[in-house]
Structure formats: structure tokens, C-alpha cells
Design a protein around this motif. Structure first.
Motif, PDB file in Angstrom:
ATOM      1  N   UNK A   1       0.839  -1.101  -0.025  1.00 12.23           N
ATOM      2  CA  UNK A   1       0.137  -0.068  -0.117  1.00 12.23           C
ATOM      3  C   UNK A   1       0.870   1.376  -0.040  1.00 12.23           C
ATOM      4  N   UNK A   2       0.248   2.106  -0.385  1.00  8.98           N
ATOM      5  CA  UNK A   2       0.792   3.637  -0.037  1.00  8.98           C
ATOM      6  C   UNK A   2      -0.187   4.472   0.748  1.00  8.98           C
ATOM      7  N   UNK A   3       0.416   4.784   2.103  1.00  6.91           N
ATOM      8  CA  UNK A   3      -0.450   5.495   3.013  1.00  6.91           C
ATOM      9  C   UNK A   3       0.276   5.869   4.186  1.00  6.91           C
ATOM     10  N   UNK A   4      -0.334   6.919   4.518  1.00 10.84           N
ATOM     11  CA  UNK A   4       0.705   7.756   5.799  1.00 10.84           C
ATOM     12  C   UNK A   4      -0.218   8.176   6.810  1.00 10.84           C
ATOM     13  N   UNK A   5      -0.200   7.583   7.906  1.00 12.06           N
ATOM     14  CA  UNK A   5      -0.659   8.222   9.336  1.00 12.06           C
ATOM     15  C   UNK A   5      -2.161   8.422   9.725  1.00 12.06           C
ATOM     16  N   UNK A   6      -2.750   9.032   8.877  1.00 13.27           N
ATOM     17  CA  UNK A   6      -4.439   9.188   8.963  1.00 13.27           C
ATOM     18  C   UNK A   6      -5.127   8.242   9.223  1.00 13.27           C
ATOM     19  N   UNK A   7      -5.930   8.124  10.110  1.00  6.21           N
ATOM     20  CA  UNK A   7      -6.961   6.989  10.759  1.00  6.21           C
ATOM     21  C   UNK A   7      -6.342   6.102  11.524  1.00  6.21           C
ATOM     22  N   UNK A   8      -5.452   5.307  10.837  1.00  5.11           N
ATOM     23  CA  UNK A   8      -4.693   4.128  11.683  1.00  5.11           C
ATOM     24  C   UNK A   8      -3.410   4.279  12.378  1.00  5.11           C
ATOM     25  N   UNK A   9      -2.776   5.750  11.948  1.00  3.43           N
ATOM     26  CA  UNK A   9      -1.546   5.851  12.385  1.00  3.43           C
ATOM     27  C   UNK A   9      -0.212   5.327  11.842  1.00  3.43           C
ATOM     28  N   UNK A  10      -0.495   4.303  10.915  1.00  2.00           N
ATOM     29  CA  UNK A  10       0.536   3.501  10.363  1.00  2.00           C
ATOM     30  C   UNK A  10       1.010   4.156   9.011  1.00  2.00           C
ATOM     31  N   UNK A  11       2.123   3.918   8.653  1.00  2.05           N
ATOM     32  CA  UNK A  11       3.001   4.186   7.580  1.00  2.05           C
ATOM     33  C   UNK A  11       3.239   3.146   6.547  1.00  2.05           C
ATOM     34  N   UNK A  12       2.860   2.949   5.403  1.00  2.19           N
ATOM     35  CA  UNK A  12       3.106   2.022   4.390  1.00  2.19           C
ATOM     36  C   UNK A  12       3.608   2.490   2.975  1.00  2.19           C
ATOM     37  N   UNK A  13       4.782   2.328   2.696  1.00  2.00           N
ATOM     38  CA  UNK A  13       5.182   2.979   1.396  1.00  2.00           C
ATOM     39  C   UNK A  13       5.928   1.707   0.537  1.00  2.00           C
ATOM     40  N   UNK A  14       5.095   0.562   0.357  1.00  2.00           N
ATOM     41  CA  UNK A  14       5.543  -0.459  -0.410  1.00  2.00           C
ATOM     42  C   UNK A  14       4.704  -0.584  -1.587  1.00  2.00           C
ATOM     43  N   UNK A  15       3.866  -0.017  -2.006  1.00  2.00           N
ATOM     44  CA  UNK A  15       2.888  -0.172  -3.227  1.00  2.00           C
ATOM     45  C   UNK A  15       3.981  -0.468  -4.412  1.00  2.00           C
ATOM     46  N   UNK A  16       3.309  -1.060  -5.693  1.00  3.33           N
ATOM     47  CA  UNK A  16       3.923  -0.971  -6.690  1.00  3.33           C
ATOM     48  C   UNK A  16       3.609   0.275  -7.730  1.00  3.33           C
ATOM     49  N   UNK A  17       4.682   0.785  -8.186  1.00  2.87           N
ATOM     50  CA  UNK A  17       4.590   1.977  -8.929  1.00  2.87           C
ATOM     51  C   UNK A  17       5.681   1.776 -10.058  1.00  2.87           C
ATOM     52  N   UNK A  18       5.072   1.887 -11.257  1.00  2.00           N
ATOM     53  CA  UNK A  18       5.811   1.795 -12.491  1.00  2.00           C
ATOM     54  C   UNK A  18       5.814   3.242 -13.043  1.00  2.00           C
ATOM     55  N   UNK A  19       6.777   3.941 -13.341  1.00  7.54           N
ATOM     56  CA  UNK A  19       7.089   5.300 -13.272  1.00  7.54           C
ATOM     57  C   UNK A  19       8.124   5.933 -14.191  1.00  7.54           C
ATOM     58  N   UNK A  20       8.029   6.906 -14.545  1.00  6.00           N
ATOM     59  CA  UNK A  20       9.220   7.887 -15.263  1.00  6.00           C
ATOM     60  C   UNK A  20       9.300   9.090 -14.723  1.00  6.00           C
ATOM     61  N   UNK A  21      10.299   9.817 -14.717  1.00 10.41           N
ATOM     62  CA  UNK A  21      10.247  11.157 -14.203  1.00 10.41           C
ATOM     63  C   UNK A  21       9.832  12.083 -15.257  1.00 10.41           C
ATOM     64  N   UNK A  22       9.244  13.028 -14.765  1.00  7.51           N
ATOM     65  CA  UNK A  22       8.506  14.059 -15.874  1.00  7.51           C
ATOM     66  C   UNK A  22       8.719  15.497 -15.314  1.00  7.51           C
ATOM     67  N   UNK A  23       9.381  16.464 -16.100  1.00  7.66           N
ATOM     68  CA  UNK A  23       9.563  17.851 -15.618  1.00  7.66           C
ATOM     69  C   UNK A  23       8.533  18.640 -15.968  1.00  7.66           C
ATOM     70  N   UNK A  24       8.037  19.516 -15.107  1.00  4.01           N
ATOM     71  CA  UNK A  24       6.936  20.755 -15.479  1.00  4.01           C
ATOM     72  C   UNK A  24       5.728  20.046 -15.441  1.00  4.01           C
ATOM     73  N   UNK A  25       4.852  20.774 -16.427  1.00  2.00           N
ATOM     74  CA  UNK A  25       3.362  20.607 -16.351  1.00  2.00           C
ATOM     75  C   UNK A  25       3.203  19.483 -17.479  1.00  2.00           C
ATOM     76  N   UNK A  26       2.427  18.564 -17.048  1.00  2.00           N
ATOM     77  CA  UNK A  26       1.917  17.551 -18.000  1.00  2.00           C
ATOM     78  C   UNK A  26       0.415  17.111 -17.968  1.00  2.00           C
ATOM     79  N   UNK A  27      -0.172  16.109 -18.712  1.00  2.00           N
ATOM     80  CA  UNK A  27      -1.307  15.224 -18.568  1.00  2.00           C
ATOM     81  C   UNK A  27      -0.814  13.853 -18.810  1.00  2.00           C
TER      82      UNK A  27
END
Length: 178
Positions: A26-52
Motif C-alpha cells: 500500500x501507499x498510506x501515511x498516518x491518518x486514521x490508523x497511524x501507520x505508514x506504508x510505502x511498499x505499493x507497486x509503482x511503474x513510473x518515469x520522471x517528468x519535468x514541468x506541467x503534463x497530462x
């Protein structure tokens, strides 16, 4: 493109990415349960500036909070994810905006669509999130602040916070600059 937390099974064929998620991701931070999870799957690329960014996707959601969609990420404390999430035995359209603390908004669906189309539009420090059930008629459902850094990561994400994993299929991911 690059993986943040590479999933156990995935394949890319042409413009289609098929992913099977790992359990307890998951990706989640603090709210509701207080836990932090940062281990979800994310297939990404870097992008500069404005985009859609746009993608069509579907999933075999079955466990509470199974989710798939798009993500814009600066770092572990600043990101936005949006898409479909499985809640109360039905898919809902969701968005989570995180600036140290995560918030969450959902929209009930009148039907269980075979696919959903997403669009995230970044202009300066603003991100607008749109969905379409038909790939043509987009509806904006969220506007959020994202710190105005020059380069962000953008791409497809999926997670299984409570379940044993599921399969998501992403098609025709693309990024346009204005």
C-alpha cells in the motif's frame, strides 16, 4: 520506466502492462490508523514541468482496498494516487492526496465498469484528476495541491493492502506536455 517496489509478477507487451500485486502492499501515511506504508507497486518515469498523464485500466479486485490507477510522486511524504479501490465489496473511484498525512475521497459507481480511464493534469502546484467510463467523456473529481518541484515521478500504481494480491491490466499509458 522504473519500478518502485517491483511486483512478484508482471509483464509488458506493447502498450499493455499486466501486474499481479504482492500481499500487504500500500501507499498510506498516518491518518486514521497511524501507520505508514510505502511498499505499493509503482511503474513510473520522471517528468519535468506541467503534463497530462492518461491510462486505461482494469482489475480483478476482490479483497478490501485492492486498488489500481495512476500516481504522481515527489517522495514518501508527498504524492497523489487515484483510480479504483475495492470497498464494501464494490469498486469505488478513489483519490488519496498525501502531504505527510494521507486523505482519502471516494465516489460510488452505479455500475462495475469493465475498464476505467484516468487523467491526471499537473499545472504548477495544482493536480486535477479526471475519470471516464467510456474513454471520451471525462469528469473532474478532484483538484489538489502538490508542492511545485520541477521533477516528479508519474506512472501506474497498484496495491493489495489487506488481500493476497490481484491482477491489474494497464493499457496505453501516455504523458503529454502542454
Amino acid at each position: 520506466m522504473y519500478w518502485f517496489c517491483e511486483p512478484p509478477n508482471w509483464k509488458e507487451e506493447g502498450s499493455t502492462l499486466t501486474v499481479t500485486t504482492a500481499p500487504k502492499t500500500d501507499f498510506w501515511r498516518k491518518t486514521h490508523s497511524g501507520h505508514i506504508t510505502d511498499n505499493g507497486h509503482f511503474y513510473h518515469q520522471p517528468i519535468n514541468g506541467d503534463f497530462t498523464a492518461e491510462v486505461k485500466f482494469s482489475g480483478e479486485y476482490h479483497a478490501l482496498y485492492d486498488q489500481a490507477g495512476l500516481m504522481i510522486r515527489i517522495d514518501a511524504e508527498n504524492w497523489i494516487k487515484c483510480g479504483i479501490e475495492f470497498l464494501d465489496n464494490a469498486p469505488v473511484i478513489s483519490a488519496v492526496v498525501t502531504r505527510d498525512f494521507s486523505d482519502w475521497s471516494v465516489i460510488a459507481l452505479q455500475q462495475n465498469p469493465a475498464s476505467l480511464w484516468l487523467r491526471m493534469k499537473r499545472t504548477g502546484d495544482t493536480v486535477e484528476i479526471y475519470y471516464a467510463l467510456d474513454g471520451t467523456n471525462y469528469v473532474m473529481y478532484r483538484q489538489a495541491y502538490l508542492p511545485p518541484v520541477e521533477t516528479v515521478s508519474v506512472g501506474m500504481m497498484c496495491c493489495s493492502p489487506t488481500g493476497d494480491g490481484f491482477t491489474a491490466v494497464f493499457e496505453d499509458f501516455k504523458v503529454h506536455h502542454p
